[in-house]
Design a protein around this motif. Sequence first.
Motif, PDB file in Angstrom:
ATOM      1  N   VAL A 267     -29.974  54.816   0.348  1.00  0.00           N
ATOM      2  CA  VAL A 267     -28.591  54.463   0.008  1.00  0.00           C
ATOM      3  C   VAL A 267     -27.912  53.800   1.207  1.00  0.00           C
ATOM      4  CG1 VAL A 267     -26.341  55.391  -0.639  1.00  0.00           C
ATOM      5  CG2 VAL A 267     -28.408  56.269  -1.734  1.00  0.00           C
ATOM      6  N   GLN A 268     -28.124  54.327   2.402  1.00  0.00           N
ATOM      7  CA  GLN A 268     -27.497  53.757   3.587  1.00  0.00           C
ATOM      8  C   GLN A 268     -27.986  52.335   3.850  1.00  0.00           C
ATOM      9  OE1 GLN A 268     -28.537  56.721   6.530  1.00  0.00           O
ATOM     10  NE2 GLN A 268     -26.666  57.926   6.160  1.00  0.00           N
ATOM     11  N   ARG A 269     -29.290  52.108   3.709  1.00  0.00           N
ATOM     12  CA  ARG A 269     -29.819  50.777   3.983  1.00  0.00           C
ATOM     13  C   ARG A 269     -29.396  49.782   2.905  1.00  0.00           C
ATOM     14  NH1 ARG A 269     -35.834  51.430   6.633  1.00  0.00           N
ATOM     15  NH2 ARG A 269     -35.439  49.217   7.023  1.00  0.00           N
ATOM     16  N   ALA A 270     -29.334  50.249   1.659  1.00  0.00           N
ATOM     17  CA  ALA A 270     -28.868  49.366   0.589  1.00  0.00           C
ATOM     18  C   ALA A 270     -27.418  48.964   0.816  1.00  0.00           C
ATOM     19  CB  ALA A 270     -29.031  50.061  -0.758  1.00  0.00           C
ATOM     20  N   SER A 271     -26.585  49.924   1.183  1.00  0.00           N
ATOM     21  CA  SER A 271     -25.182  49.628   1.445  1.00  0.00           C
ATOM     22  C   SER A 271     -25.029  48.639   2.595  1.00  0.00           C
ATOM     23  CB  SER A 271     -24.433  50.932   1.758  1.00  0.00           C
ATOM     24  OG  SER A 271     -23.085  50.669   2.049  1.00  0.00           O
ATOM     25  N   ALA A 272     -25.841  48.818   3.637  1.00  0.00           N
ATOM     26  CA  ALA A 272     -25.767  47.909   4.779  1.00  0.00           C
ATOM     27  C   ALA A 272     -26.135  46.477   4.393  1.00  0.00           C
ATOM     28  CB  ALA A 272     -26.687  48.405   5.900  1.00  0.00           C
ATOM     29  N   LEU A 273     -26.957  46.314   3.357  1.00  0.00           N
ATOM     30  CA  LEU A 273     -27.329  44.984   2.881  1.00  0.00           C
ATOM     31  C   LEU A 273     -26.330  44.425   1.868  1.00  0.00           C
ATOM     32  CD1 LEU A 273     -31.216  45.321   2.447  1.00  0.00           C
ATOM     33  CD2 LEU A 273     -29.982  43.974   4.167  1.00  0.00           C
ATOM     34  N   GLY A 274     -25.303  45.183   1.554  1.00  0.00           N
ATOM     35  CA  GLY A 274     -24.263  44.692   0.664  1.00  0.00           C
ATOM     36  C   GLY A 274     -24.379  45.120  -0.781  1.00  0.00           C
ATOM     37  N   PHE A 275     -25.299  46.032  -1.095  1.00  0.00           N
ATOM     38  CA  PHE A 275     -25.410  46.517  -2.467  1.00  0.00           C
ATOM     39  C   PHE A 275     -24.276  47.505  -2.753  1.00  0.00           C
ATOM     40  CE2 PHE A 275     -29.656  44.891  -1.772  1.00  0.00           C
ATOM     41  CZ  PHE A 275     -29.896  44.223  -2.970  1.00  0.00           C
ATOM     42  N   THR A 276     -23.631  47.302  -3.895  1.00  0.00           N
ATOM     43  CA  THR A 276     -22.534  48.176  -4.301  1.00  0.00           C
ATOM     44  C   THR A 276     -23.021  49.339  -5.153  1.00  0.00           C
ATOM     45  OG1 THR A 276     -22.126  46.887  -6.311  1.00  0.00           O
ATOM     46  CG2 THR A 276     -20.939  46.221  -4.305  1.00  0.00           C
ATOM     47  N   ASP A 277     -24.219  49.215  -5.708  1.00  0.00           N
ATOM     48  CA  ASP A 277     -24.763  50.214  -6.620  1.00  0.00           C
ATOM     49  C   ASP A 277     -26.245  50.394  -6.335  1.00  0.00           C
ATOM     50  OD1 ASP A 277     -22.682  50.481  -9.299  1.00  0.00           O
ATOM     51  OD2 ASP A 277     -22.478  48.689  -8.057  1.00  0.00           O
ATOM     52  N   VAL A 278     -26.718  51.619  -6.395  1.00  0.00           N
ATOM     53  CA  VAL A 278     -28.153  51.883  -6.318  1.00  0.00           C
ATOM     54  C   VAL A 278     -28.550  52.693  -7.550  1.00  0.00           C
ATOM     55  CG1 VAL A 278     -28.224  51.796  -3.799  1.00  0.00           C
ATOM     56  CG2 VAL A 278     -27.907  53.994  -4.953  1.00  0.00           C
ATOM     57  N   VAL A 279     -29.815  52.553  -7.927  1.00  0.00           N
ATOM     58  CA  VAL A 279     -30.345  53.213  -9.111  1.00  0.00           C
ATOM     59  C   VAL A 279     -31.644  53.910  -8.737  1.00  0.00           C
ATOM     60  CG1 VAL A 279     -31.204  52.873 -11.455  1.00  0.00           C
ATOM     61  CG2 VAL A 279     -29.270  51.520 -10.644  1.00  0.00           C
ATOM     62  N   VAL A 280     -31.782  55.167  -9.172  1.00  0.00           N
ATOM     63  CA  VAL A 280     -33.003  55.941  -8.967  1.00  0.00           C
ATOM     64  C   VAL A 280     -33.547  56.345 -10.338  1.00  0.00           C
ATOM     65  CG1 VAL A 280     -32.187  56.792  -6.735  1.00  0.00           C
ATOM     66  CG2 VAL A 280     -31.767  58.159  -8.800  1.00  0.00           C
ATOM     67  N   HIS A 281     -34.737  56.929 -10.359  1.00  0.00           N
ATOM     68  CA  HIS A 281     -35.359  57.343 -11.616  1.00  0.00           C
ATOM     69  C   HIS A 281     -35.455  58.864 -11.692  1.00  0.00           C
ATOM     70  CE1 HIS A 281     -36.470  53.120 -11.611  1.00  0.00           C
ATOM     71  NE2 HIS A 281     -36.863  53.240 -12.859  1.00  0.00           N
ATOM     72  N   TRP A 282     -35.116  59.380 -12.849  1.00  0.00           N
ATOM     73  CA  TRP A 282     -35.238  60.818 -13.092  1.00  0.00           C
ATOM     74  C   TRP A 282     -36.692  61.234 -12.847  1.00  0.00           C
ATOM     75  CZ3 TRP A 282     -30.950  63.588 -15.258  1.00  0.00           C
ATOM     76  CH2 TRP A 282     -31.201  64.946 -15.504  1.00  0.00           C
ATOM     77  N   PRO A 283     -36.937  62.277 -12.081  1.00  0.00           N
ATOM     78  CA  PRO A 283     -38.325  62.641 -11.755  1.00  0.00           C
ATOM     79  C   PRO A 283     -39.148  62.994 -12.993  1.00  0.00           C
ATOM     80  CG  PRO A 283     -36.771  63.789 -10.328  1.00  0.00           C
ATOM     81  CD  PRO A 283     -35.957  63.165 -11.420  1.00  0.00           C
ATOM     82  N   ARG A 284     -40.408  62.515 -12.980  1.00  0.00           N
ATOM     83  CA  ARG A 284     -41.374  62.861 -14.014  1.00  0.00           C
ATOM     84  C   ARG A 284     -42.349  63.897 -13.440  1.00  0.00           C
ATOM     85  NH1 ARG A 284     -44.835  59.569 -15.406  1.00  0.00           N
ATOM     86  NH2 ARG A 284     -44.896  59.935 -17.654  1.00  0.00           N
ATOM     87  N   GLN A 285     -43.076  64.565 -14.329  1.00  0.00           N
ATOM     88  CA  GLN A 285     -44.003  65.609 -13.870  1.00  0.00           C
ATOM     89  C   GLN A 285     -45.234  65.030 -13.197  1.00  0.00           C
ATOM     90  OE1 GLN A 285     -44.883  68.282 -17.106  1.00  0.00           O
ATOM     91  NE2 GLN A 285     -42.865  69.234 -17.040  1.00  0.00           N
ATOM     92  N   SER A 286     -45.669  63.843 -13.609  1.00  0.00           N
ATOM     93  CA  SER A 286     -46.875  63.248 -13.038  1.00  0.00           C
ATOM     94  C   SER A 286     -46.803  61.735 -13.196  1.00  0.00           C
ATOM     95  CB  SER A 286     -48.136  63.791 -13.734  1.00  0.00           C
ATOM     96  OG  SER A 286     -48.117  63.458 -15.118  1.00  0.00           O
ATOM     97  N   GLY A 287     -47.706  61.060 -12.489  1.00  0.00           N
ATOM     98  CA  GLY A 287     -47.772  59.611 -12.602  1.00  0.00           C
ATOM     99  C   GLY A 287     -46.616  58.931 -11.886  1.00  0.00           C
ATOM    100  N   ILE A 288     -46.214  57.779 -12.402  1.00  0.00           N
ATOM    101  CA  ILE A 288     -45.140  57.027 -11.765  1.00  0.00           C
ATOM    102  C   ILE A 288     -43.845  57.832 -11.783  1.00  0.00           C
ATOM    103  CG2 ILE A 288     -44.472  55.815 -13.904  1.00  0.00           C
ATOM    104  CD1 ILE A 288     -44.071  53.310 -12.081  1.00  0.00           C
TER     105      ILE A 288
END
Length: 308
Positions: A267-288
């Motif tokens: 989040v800190q590095r994204a903000s420093a590059l000018g991103f206003t929003d970041v998106v993450v993925h809900w954790p899955r049990q296995s795989g991607i």
Amino acid sequence: MSEQVRIGVVLLPQDRWSVARERWQRAEDYGFDHAWTYDHLAWRSLADEPWFATVPLLAAAAAVTDRIGLGTWVASPNFRHPVPFAKDVLGLDDISGGRFLLGLGAGGEGLDASVLGPPLPRGVRTRRFEEFVGLLDGLLRRPVTEHVGEFYEAHDARMLPGTLARPRVPFVVAANGPRTMRLAARHGQGWATYGPSFGPEDTDLPPARAQERWWAGLAGMVADFDDVLAAVRAEEGPDVGPQRRYLSLDGAPLYSLGSLDLLIEGVQRASALGFTDVVVHWPRQSGIYAGSERVLEQAAGRLPELRR
């Protein structure tokens, strides 16, 4: 005072609603700013796993939440026609009370690129995407649309009563190359990216080095988008162009919710590059996107700090 970073989460459309409902509600209760789902018929390594349709899922999520933004991450013309899809968007905007965010992308070469016929070459897909976005823009702004183009036709296409969001739902346009970046600059209220893609020569890099290489490539992409945006504004005026910039932190080699420290750094590095929003993925049990919901809960408890 700098603007706070908004933080969103992607919930893949894999669970029956009896399970998924509680997760969408938790995303809102946790305090995330927006929640998304993929718009595919099947997806990569999960092609043989359960996968539900996007529009009814988002409609259901809209009906059981009140505040959180909801969107497609991202819809593409691989299997969408602008006219019926604009009707779907109209409905999602209405059910959500104007909270819907329309994430749009050109469409890749994955499984659902060939479900309706042979996949198109990249250059043709880009031209199709340009027409797709332009026609959607017109459909959602006007009560009646006429259009004859290279890929689509629309005759007496009616979009009544129009969207609650004005002048239409916000477009969040995914773009990594100059042509799609120009499209995002002209039509998008948001620019979205997964960051740079790695080639075969990068697959054997140590994880930490691969991560740094990704961030360096992302900085170059931001500079490219700034150049494209400046050119478009010189042609069309200073008010043209997206006000928000969305980054999927999970485009990076290391999964963003692998640890709380990794998320904070991202989040800190994204903000420093000018991103206003970041998106993450809900954790899955296995795989991607495999991970622990404990880290997601830790992140939720630190959202005010992360936003700063």
